[in-house]
Design an enzyme around this catalytic site. Structure first.
Site, PDB file in Angstrom:
ATOM      1  N   GLY A  15       0.827  -1.202   0.000  1.00 52.75           N
ATOM      2  CA  GLY A  15       0.000   0.000   0.000  1.00 52.75           C
ATOM      3  C   GLY A  15       0.861   1.251   0.000  1.00 52.75           C
ATOM      4  O   GLY A  15       0.457   2.298   0.511  1.00 52.75           O
ATOM      5  N   GLY A  16       2.032   1.140  -0.605  1.00 52.47           N
ATOM      6  CA  GLY A  16       3.010   2.217  -0.557  1.00 52.47           C
ATOM      7  C   GLY A  16       2.661   3.449  -1.363  1.00 52.47           C
ATOM      8  O   GLY A  16       3.295   4.491  -1.173  1.00 52.47           O
ATOM      9  N   THR A  17       1.683   3.366  -2.263  1.00 49.50           N
ATOM     10  CA  THR A  17       1.320   4.543  -3.058  1.00 49.50           C
ATOM     11  C   THR A  17       0.142   5.303  -2.449  1.00 49.50           C
ATOM     12  O   THR A  17      -0.313   6.294  -3.010  1.00 49.50           O
ATOM     13  CB  THR A  17       0.960   4.151  -4.503  1.00 49.50           C
ATOM     14  N   GLY A  18      -0.327   4.849  -1.280  1.00 44.23           N
ATOM     15  CA  GLY A  18      -1.468   5.498  -0.637  1.00 44.23           C
ATOM     16  C   GLY A  18      -1.069   6.723   0.170  1.00 44.23           C
ATOM     17  O   GLY A  18       0.103   7.132   0.212  1.00 44.23           O
ATOM     18  N   ILE A  20      -0.759   7.520   3.461  1.00 44.98           N
ATOM     19  CA  ILE A  20       0.310   7.404   4.468  1.00 44.98           C
ATOM     20  C   ILE A  20       1.430   6.506   3.963  1.00 44.98           C
ATOM     21  O   ILE A  20       2.588   6.652   4.364  1.00 44.98           O
ATOM     22  CB  ILE A  20      -0.259   6.890   5.811  1.00 44.98           C
ATOM     23  N   ARG A  40       1.160  -3.577  -7.991  1.00 41.20           N
ATOM     24  CA  ARG A  40       0.404  -4.300  -9.012  1.00 41.20           C
ATOM     25  C   ARG A  40       0.791  -3.757 -10.383  1.00 41.20           C
ATOM     26  O   ARG A  40       1.250  -2.627 -10.512  1.00 41.20           O
ATOM     27  CB  ARG A  40      -1.091  -4.107  -8.787  1.00 41.20           C
ATOM     28  N   LYS A  49       0.661   7.384 -10.226  1.00 44.85           N
ATOM     29  CA  LYS A  49       1.352   6.356  -9.451  1.00 44.85           C
ATOM     30  C   LYS A  49       2.699   6.016 -10.074  1.00 44.85           C
ATOM     31  O   LYS A  49       3.682   5.768  -9.356  1.00 44.85           O
ATOM     32  CB  LYS A  49       0.484   5.106  -9.332  1.00 44.85           C
ATOM     33  N   LYS A 137     -10.816  -4.226  12.075  1.00 45.05           N
ATOM     34  CA  LYS A 137      -9.420  -4.036  12.480  1.00 45.05           C
ATOM     35  C   LYS A 137      -9.134  -4.722  13.817  1.00 45.05           C
ATOM     36  O   LYS A 137      -8.056  -5.310  14.004  1.00 45.05           O
ATOM     37  CB  LYS A 137      -9.100  -2.541  12.580  1.00 45.05           C
ATOM     38  N   ARG A 141      -6.476  -7.825  14.678  1.00 49.90           N
ATOM     39  CA  ARG A 141      -5.519  -7.881  15.787  1.00 49.90           C
ATOM     40  C   ARG A 141      -5.585  -9.245  16.480  1.00 49.90           C
ATOM     41  O   ARG A 141      -4.549  -9.854  16.776  1.00 49.90           O
ATOM     42  CB  ARG A 141      -5.811  -6.789  16.817  1.00 49.90           C
TER      43      ARG A 141
END
Length: 310
Positions: A15-18, A20, A40, A49, A137, A141
């Site tokens: 999720g590095g392009t989001g 945060i 992807r 992106k 979430k 956990r």
């Protein structure tokens, strides 16, 4: 290579392009971690992106092809890493069970940081639609703990880039400061926390090799960043040199608004704000050092080491 660099974990960001995620990738590289981003094929076809991914590569990060639904390549990417940081968006929160399954197969992960980056999901008190997402979430956990996966849960509280431009008015997010009136949910006295995204990323990547945060919740509540909505408005009024009319909405009216009138994304924003601005869920509890860890230093993009709670 220095001994300190040799000890740094290899970090895989999913999720590095989001929102945060891009900050986490930058912070990880800046702090000297070998860093990779799971991407992807479709990401390369998106001009925005693709430009961001080029920036990642130019900074020294690697790109690993994969997808949450491509188990084989997901396992392969995870085997490369020591630490996995998930920064996936709300629509993929439930799919993080696929990351857990891949980590169990890979068998090498020293720590997993799932996508949280908000309030503590075990300590929020709100209503749907966010109540259901918080429950997902929280269940994740429990799965991580049941599977015995080393972890750190990051509770950074409020994104500054989301809340501060509108001076905390959730009905005006994305529109900038209000002209004359500002909506205040409840009495405006509940304490909230606002943290700059670059600092969230710096604290997060500092934590991956910090033994004090292992199998604990990392809280970001630096005293200078803890303010009520009323205090936030007053700070802005002092700087802007003008006064805003505060329109207070009682809790019961906020609940009616969410249920009967609000539509996406206002319903989500209001249900989050109910927890933060009305019920004070970010600050109405003490940190238990047996289960939690608190980052208490003053914030900057060059964040010092984490400080143990007293």
């Amino acid at each position: 290579m220095a001994a300190e660099d040799e000890m740094k974990s290899r970090v895989l960001v999913i999720g590095g392009t989001g929102h945060i995620g891009k900050h986490i990738v930058a912070a990880s590289v800046r702090l000297g971690h070998s860093t990779a981003v799971l991407i992807r094929d479709s990401a390369l076809a998106d001009p925005a992106k693709a430009q961001l991914l080029k920036k990642f590569v130019d900074s020294g990060a690697a790109l690993l092809k994969g997808d949450l639904f491509d188990h084989k390549n997901l396992v392969k990417a995870i085997k490369w890493a020591d630490v996995v940081i998930s920064a996936v968006g709300p629509r993929q929160i439930t799919e993080q069970t696929r990351i857990i399954a891949a980590m169990k197969v890979a068998g090498n992960v020293k720590r997993f940081l799932p996508s949280e980056f908000g309030s503590d999901v075990d300590r929020v008190h709100t209503v749907d639609p966010m109540a259901s997402l918080y429950a997902v979430k929280a269940n994740l956990r429990r799965l991580i703990e049941a599977e015995g996966i080393p972890h750190t849960y990051v509770c950074c509280n409020g994104f500054a880039e989301t809340y501060l431009p509108s001076i905390g008015d959730v009905t005006a997010i994305g529109a900038g400061p209000p002209e004359s009136k500002i909506t205040v949910l409840g009495d405006g006295n509940a304490k909230a926390v606002f943290v700059v995204e670059e600092d969230i990323a710096a604290y997060t990547t500092r934590a991956v090799d910090d033994a004090r945060t292992l199998n604990k919740i990392l809280y970001m509540r630096p005293p200078a960043n803890v303010v009520s909505h009323n205090e936030l408005i007053s700070m802005w009024e002092k700087k802007a040199g003008r006064i805003l009319q505060r329109v207070h909405i009682p809790e019961e009216d906020v609940l009616k608004w969410i249920k009967a009138e609000a539509v996406f994304p206002l319903d989500i924003l209001l249900s989050i704000a109910l927890s933060i601005f009305v019920r004070g869920d970010q600050t109405n509890f003490n940190v238990d050092p047996d289960q939690m860890h608190e980052a208490k230093n003053g914030l900057s993009t060059d964040v010092p080491g984490l400080v143990t709670s007293p």
